[in-house]
Design a protein around this motif. Structure first.
Motif, PDB file in Angstrom:
ATOM      1  N   ARG A 199       0.836  -1.204   0.000  1.00  0.00           N
ATOM      2  CA  ARG A 199       0.000   0.000   0.000  1.00  0.00           C
ATOM      3  C   ARG A 199       0.868   1.250   0.000  1.00  0.00           C
ATOM      4  N   ARG A 200       1.995   1.173   0.664  1.00  0.00           N
ATOM      5  CA  ARG A 200       2.791   2.387   0.862  1.00  0.00           C
ATOM      6  C   ARG A 200       3.887   2.593  -0.182  1.00  0.00           C
ATOM      7  N   CYS A 201       4.400   1.488  -0.748  1.00  0.00           N
ATOM      8  CA  CYS A 201       5.579   1.633  -1.616  1.00  0.00           C
ATOM      9  C   CYS A 201       5.181   2.066  -3.030  1.00  0.00           C
ATOM     10  N   ASP A 202       6.170   2.519  -3.798  1.00  0.00           N
ATOM     11  CA  ASP A 202       5.936   2.865  -5.205  1.00  0.00           C
ATOM     12  C   ASP A 202       5.918   1.599  -6.054  1.00  0.00           C
ATOM     13  N   ARG A 203       6.824   0.696  -5.722  1.00  0.00           N
ATOM     14  CA  ARG A 203       7.019  -0.486  -6.550  1.00  0.00           C
ATOM     15  C   ARG A 203       7.271  -1.688  -5.671  1.00  0.00           C
ATOM     16  N   GLY A 204       6.811  -2.870  -6.141  1.00  0.00           N
ATOM     17  CA  GLY A 204       7.025  -4.061  -5.346  1.00  0.00           C
ATOM     18  C   GLY A 204       7.498  -5.226  -6.196  1.00  0.00           C
ATOM     19  N   TYR A 205       8.199  -6.128  -5.527  1.00  0.00           N
ATOM     20  CA  TYR A 205       8.633  -7.374  -6.156  1.00  0.00           C
ATOM     21  C   TYR A 205       8.130  -8.533  -5.313  1.00  0.00           C
ATOM     22  N   VAL A 206       7.595  -9.554  -5.979  1.00  0.00           N
ATOM     23  CA  VAL A 206       7.253 -10.788  -5.288  1.00  0.00           C
ATOM     24  C   VAL A 206       8.325 -11.803  -5.648  1.00  0.00           C
ATOM     25  N   LEU A 207       9.020 -12.280  -4.619  1.00  0.00           N
ATOM     26  CA  LEU A 207      10.116 -13.229  -4.811  1.00  0.00           C
ATOM     27  C   LEU A 207       9.646 -14.603  -4.341  1.00  0.00           C
ATOM     28  N   VAL A 208       9.866 -15.628  -5.155  1.00  0.00           N
ATOM     29  CA  VAL A 208       9.504 -16.994  -4.777  1.00  0.00           C
ATOM     30  C   VAL A 208      10.642 -17.924  -5.154  1.00  0.00           C
ATOM     31  N   GLN A 209      11.074 -18.746  -4.223  1.00  0.00           N
ATOM     32  CA  GLN A 209      12.156 -19.703  -4.472  1.00  0.00           C
ATOM     33  C   GLN A 209      13.345 -19.084  -5.189  1.00  0.00           C
ATOM     34  N   GLY A 210      13.762 -17.936  -4.690  1.00  0.00           N
ATOM     35  CA  GLY A 210      14.975 -17.312  -5.215  1.00  0.00           C
ATOM     36  C   GLY A 210      14.845 -16.667  -6.575  1.00  0.00           C
ATOM     37  N   GLN A 211      13.594 -16.539  -7.068  1.00  0.00           N
ATOM     38  CA  GLN A 211      13.392 -15.936  -8.390  1.00  0.00           C
ATOM     39  C   GLN A 211      12.312 -14.851  -8.348  1.00  0.00           C
ATOM     40  N   ASN A 212      12.410 -13.890  -9.265  1.00  0.00           N
ATOM     41  CA  ASN A 212      11.343 -12.913  -9.425  1.00  0.00           C
ATOM     42  C   ASN A 212      10.079 -13.635  -9.887  1.00  0.00           C
ATOM     43  N   ARG A 213       8.949 -13.361  -9.205  1.00  0.00           N
ATOM     44  CA  ARG A 213       7.689 -13.961  -9.644  1.00  0.00           C
ATOM     45  C   ARG A 213       6.779 -12.885 -10.253  1.00  0.00           C
ATOM     46  N   HIS A 214       6.615 -11.781  -9.540  1.00  0.00           N
ATOM     47  CA  HIS A 214       5.813 -10.665 -10.047  1.00  0.00           C
ATOM     48  C   HIS A 214       6.550  -9.369  -9.722  1.00  0.00           C
ATOM     49  N   GLU A 215       6.268  -8.356 -10.525  1.00  0.00           N
ATOM     50  CA  GLU A 215       6.865  -7.044 -10.286  1.00  0.00           C
ATOM     51  C   GLU A 215       5.937  -5.992 -10.862  1.00  0.00           C
ATOM     52  N   ASP A 216       5.607  -4.992 -10.056  1.00  0.00           N
ATOM     53  CA  ASP A 216       4.676  -3.962 -10.545  1.00  0.00           C
ATOM     54  C   ASP A 216       4.625  -2.823  -9.528  1.00  0.00           C
ATOM     55  N   THR A 217       3.729  -1.874  -9.744  1.00  0.00           N
ATOM     56  CA  THR A 217       3.512  -0.877  -8.705  1.00  0.00           C
ATOM     57  C   THR A 217       2.902  -1.602  -7.501  1.00  0.00           C
ATOM     58  N   GLY A 218       3.069  -1.032  -6.327  1.00  0.00           N
ATOM     59  CA  GLY A 218       2.500  -1.661  -5.139  1.00  0.00           C
ATOM     60  C   GLY A 218       1.007  -1.860  -5.296  1.00  0.00           C
ATOM     61  N   ARG A 219       0.345  -0.844  -5.814  1.00  0.00           N
ATOM     62  CA  ARG A 219      -1.108  -0.864  -6.009  1.00  0.00           C
ATOM     63  C   ARG A 219      -1.536  -2.011  -6.932  1.00  0.00           C
ATOM     64  N   ALA A 220      -0.835  -2.143  -8.054  1.00  0.00           N
ATOM     65  CA  ALA A 220      -1.193  -3.181  -9.032  1.00  0.00           C
ATOM     66  C   ALA A 220      -0.983  -4.574  -8.436  1.00  0.00           C
ATOM     67  N   LEU A 221       0.063  -4.741  -7.645  1.00  0.00           N
ATOM     68  CA  LEU A 221       0.293  -6.053  -7.019  1.00  0.00           C
ATOM     69  C   LEU A 221      -0.813  -6.374  -6.020  1.00  0.00           C
ATOM     70  N   LEU A 222      -1.245  -5.345  -5.278  1.00  0.00           N
ATOM     71  CA  LEU A 222      -2.331  -5.550  -4.318  1.00  0.00           C
ATOM     72  C   LEU A 222      -3.611  -5.978  -5.021  1.00  0.00           C
ATOM     73  N   ASP A 223      -3.819  -5.452  -6.232  1.00  0.00           N
ATOM     74  CA  ASP A 223      -5.046  -5.748  -6.981  1.00  0.00           C
ATOM     75  C   ASP A 223      -4.926  -7.002  -7.839  1.00  0.00           C
ATOM     76  N   ASP A 224      -3.717  -7.567  -7.925  1.00  0.00           N
ATOM     77  CA  ASP A 224      -3.478  -8.722  -8.799  1.00  0.00           C
ATOM     78  C   ASP A 224      -3.987  -9.991  -8.116  1.00  0.00           C
ATOM     79  N   GLU A 225      -4.948 -10.642  -8.764  1.00  0.00           N
ATOM     80  CA  GLU A 225      -5.569 -11.809  -8.124  1.00  0.00           C
ATOM     81  C   GLU A 225      -4.581 -12.913  -7.804  1.00  0.00           C
ATOM     82  N   ARG A 226      -3.608 -13.121  -8.696  1.00  0.00           N
ATOM     83  CA  ARG A 226      -2.637 -14.201  -8.457  1.00  0.00           C
ATOM     84  C   ARG A 226      -1.818 -13.894  -7.198  1.00  0.00           C
TER      85      ARG A 226
END
Ligand SMILES: Nc1ncnc2c1ncn2[C@@H]1O[C@H](COP(=O)(O)OP(=O)(O)OP(=O)(O)O)[C@@H](O)[C@H]1O
Ligand SMILES: [Mg+2]
Length: 234
Positions: A199-226
């Motif tokens: 909610r607060r950051c400009d950009r976020g990364y979702v890391l899973v098993q040592g790899q990038n999984r998702h990357e977007d604005t914080g808002r878009a990640l919050l709204d991303d169903e996956r």
């Protein structure tokens, strides 16, 4: 050009590889969060940027210069400070001594920096003569952050700044981080409290098993169903 550019980073501990081709960018004055499950390698990213893991490939550029392979004492002089996930204060030293340790790379400790930290965290001024080990968890976390600010870094790496704090203190901690960022310091933060961080950051990364999984604005990640289904509790 971003302030911090991580490209195709492989890193781990001894022979054990944890990070596998990680890419991340932090712009100057940006506010970036890394979220993901336990054991994903979030702390390993932070430690790798600060020169505390075994480098295995790829690049880490800070302010246009390669820093992979450098040690923490060299990296800190370039304007990058790191607050570890735990054991981040010297319990036997006073609050003031802890802050002074944050400026150990300088010839003397500039009182103006101590004052600047006290201004941001008034509780530290009140408790400056007290041993760090006698502070509450939240106060210790603020002290760790204060120490990291002693060199007025361009980028602050924060590993789980809200961990273990009572809910009202979590909000206060995030407010403090927002203020530090608004004052011009870029922040790269790992957070278990993923919703609040995104909610607060400009950009976020979702890391899973040592790899990038998702990357977007914080808002878009919050709204991303996956992302919601996997990490944010639906
Ligand atoms: N010093 C170490 N030596 C060997 N393996 C380690 C070391 N530190 C972490 N690991 C391993 O690296 C992997 C990633 O750990 P890391 O601490 O980066 O995860 P994390 O995403 O920060 O998890 P958490 O949310 O629990 O803090 C884990 O499998 C962990 O066991
Ligand atoms: Mg961690």
């Amino acid at each position: 050009m971003a302030l911090l550019e991580i490209r195709d980073l492989d890193a781990g501990y001894g022979d054990l590889q944890i990070l596998d081709g990680v890419d991340m960018d932090v712009g100057s004055e940006a506010y970036v969060a890394i979220v993901g499950p336990n054991g994903a390698g979030k702390s390993t990213v932070m430690k790798s940027v600060f020169g505390l893991t075994t480098y295995m490939g790829g690049s880490i550029e800070f302010d246009g210069e390669e820093i992979s392979g450098l040690g923490p004492s060299e990296i800190i002089t370039r304007g990058l400070s790191y607050v570890p996930q735990s054991d981040n204060v010297f319990a036997g030293l006073t609050v003031r001594e802890n802050l002074e340790m944050g400026a150990y790379t300088l010839d003397g400790v500039p009182e103006s920096r101590v004052e600047a930290v006290f201004e941001r965290f008034p509780i530290l001024e009140e408790r400056q003569g007290q041993r760090a080990g006698s502070l509450s968890g939240g106060q210790q976390q603020m002290l760790a952050m204060g120490r990291a600010l002693m060199l007025d870094p361009d980028l602050l790496l924060l590993d789980e700044p809200s961990a273990g704090l009572a809910p009202d203190l979590v909000a206060e901690m995030f407010d403090r981080i927002d203020e530090i960022n608004e004052a011009g310091t870029a922040v790269l933060m790992v957070e278990q409290n993923a919703k609040e961080a995104l909610r607060r950051c400009d950009r976020g990364y979702v890391l899973v098993q040592g790899q990038n999984r998702h990357e977007d604005t914080g808002r878009a990640l919050l709204d991303d169903e996956r992302v919601r289904a996997d990490f944010l509790g639906g």
